[in-house]
Design a protein around this motif. Structure first.
Motif, short mmCIF file in Angstrom:
data_model
loop_
_atom_site.label_atom_id
_atom_site.label_comp_id
_atom_site.label_asym_id
_atom_site.label_seq_id
_atom_site.Cartn_x
_atom_site.Cartn_y
_atom_site.Cartn_z
N ASP A 85 95.20 62.23 42.90
CA ASP A 85 96.02 61.00 42.13
C ASP A 85 96.05 59.69 42.73
OD1 ASP A 85 97.50 61.56 44.31
OD2 ASP A 85 99.26 61.72 43.60
N ARG A 105 100.62 58.36 37.98
CA ARG A 105 101.33 59.43 37.52
C ARG A 105 100.92 59.90 36.33
NH1 ARG A 105 103.70 56.91 41.59
NH2 ARG A 105 104.75 57.87 43.08
N THR A 106 100.90 60.76 35.77
CA THR A 106 100.46 61.28 34.44
C THR A 106 101.35 60.70 33.63
OG1 THR A 106 99.41 63.36 35.03
CG2 THR A 106 100.04 62.94 32.52
N THR A 110 101.41 51.88 36.73
CA THR A 110 101.44 51.81 38.08
C THR A 110 102.13 50.43 38.17
OG1 THR A 110 99.13 50.88 38.41
CG2 THR A 110 99.30 53.13 38.88
N ASP A 114 103.53 51.67 43.82
CA ASP A 114 102.70 52.70 43.87
C ASP A 114 101.47 52.51 44.98
OD1 ASP A 114 103.95 54.28 42.15
OD2 ASP A 114 103.41 52.93 40.47
N TRP A 140 94.36 60.26 33.84
CA TRP A 140 95.60 59.28 33.71
C TRP A 140 95.39 58.11 33.09
CZ3 TRP A 140 95.36 54.37 35.65
CH2 TRP A 140 96.71 53.55 35.83
#
Length: 149
Positions: A85, A105-106, A110, A114, A140
């Motif tokens: 990820d 994160r799906t 960002t 992050d 993503w």
């Protein structure tokens, strides 16, 4: 004005895994200088008597090329840049030399919160192949923007 190159950016022990086997290896990251306006980054890994080297225009791409040398031998390297990820943005690559990357994160975009260091330690259960990481990044991108990469 003269710059001192190559410039050592990272020099530490990292964990490698192959099945149940675990080994420590010396990892070194360098800024070798510039090819015109483009920087040249190099990553070296010393595993016992073996030495692996990869060079690219940013540290993340150097790491990808290093991983592609290790994968046929069954080795994975436990660093943030090899996580399922994580992936750098274009700005991380152009302005920061790929030294930092985003945890994605799906369904979410960002932010600066992050960002992680590309060559920092990561848990082995988070590590995937280069192909798996690229596939996850494309998924993503589509989930966060609604567009295919």
């Amino acid at each position: 004005m003269s710059e001192d190159y190559p410039r050592l950016l990272e020099d530490r022990e990292v964990l490698l895994a192959r099945g149940v086997e675990r080994r420590q290896a010396r990892l070194r990251g360098w800024l070798d200088g510039y090819d015109g306006p483009r920087p040249l980054y190099r990553i070296e890994l010393f595993l016992g008597r073996d030495r692996y080297t990869a060079t690219a225009m940013d540290m993340f791409e150097s790491l990808v090329r290093l991983r592609l040398q290790l994968e046929p031998r069954g080795w994975t390297i436990a660093v943030q840049g090899a996580r399922r990820d994580t992936y750098p943005s274009g700005m991380c690559r152009d302005m920061g030399g790929g030294m930092r990357i985003y945890v994605t994160r799906t369904g979410s975009k960002t932010s600066a919160a992050d960002l992680v260091d590309t060559l920092a330690d990561a848990e082995l259960d988070q590590i995937v192949t280069v192909a798996e990481q690229k596939t996850r990044h494309a998924e993503w991108c589509e989930s966060a923007t609604g567009r295919r990469v």
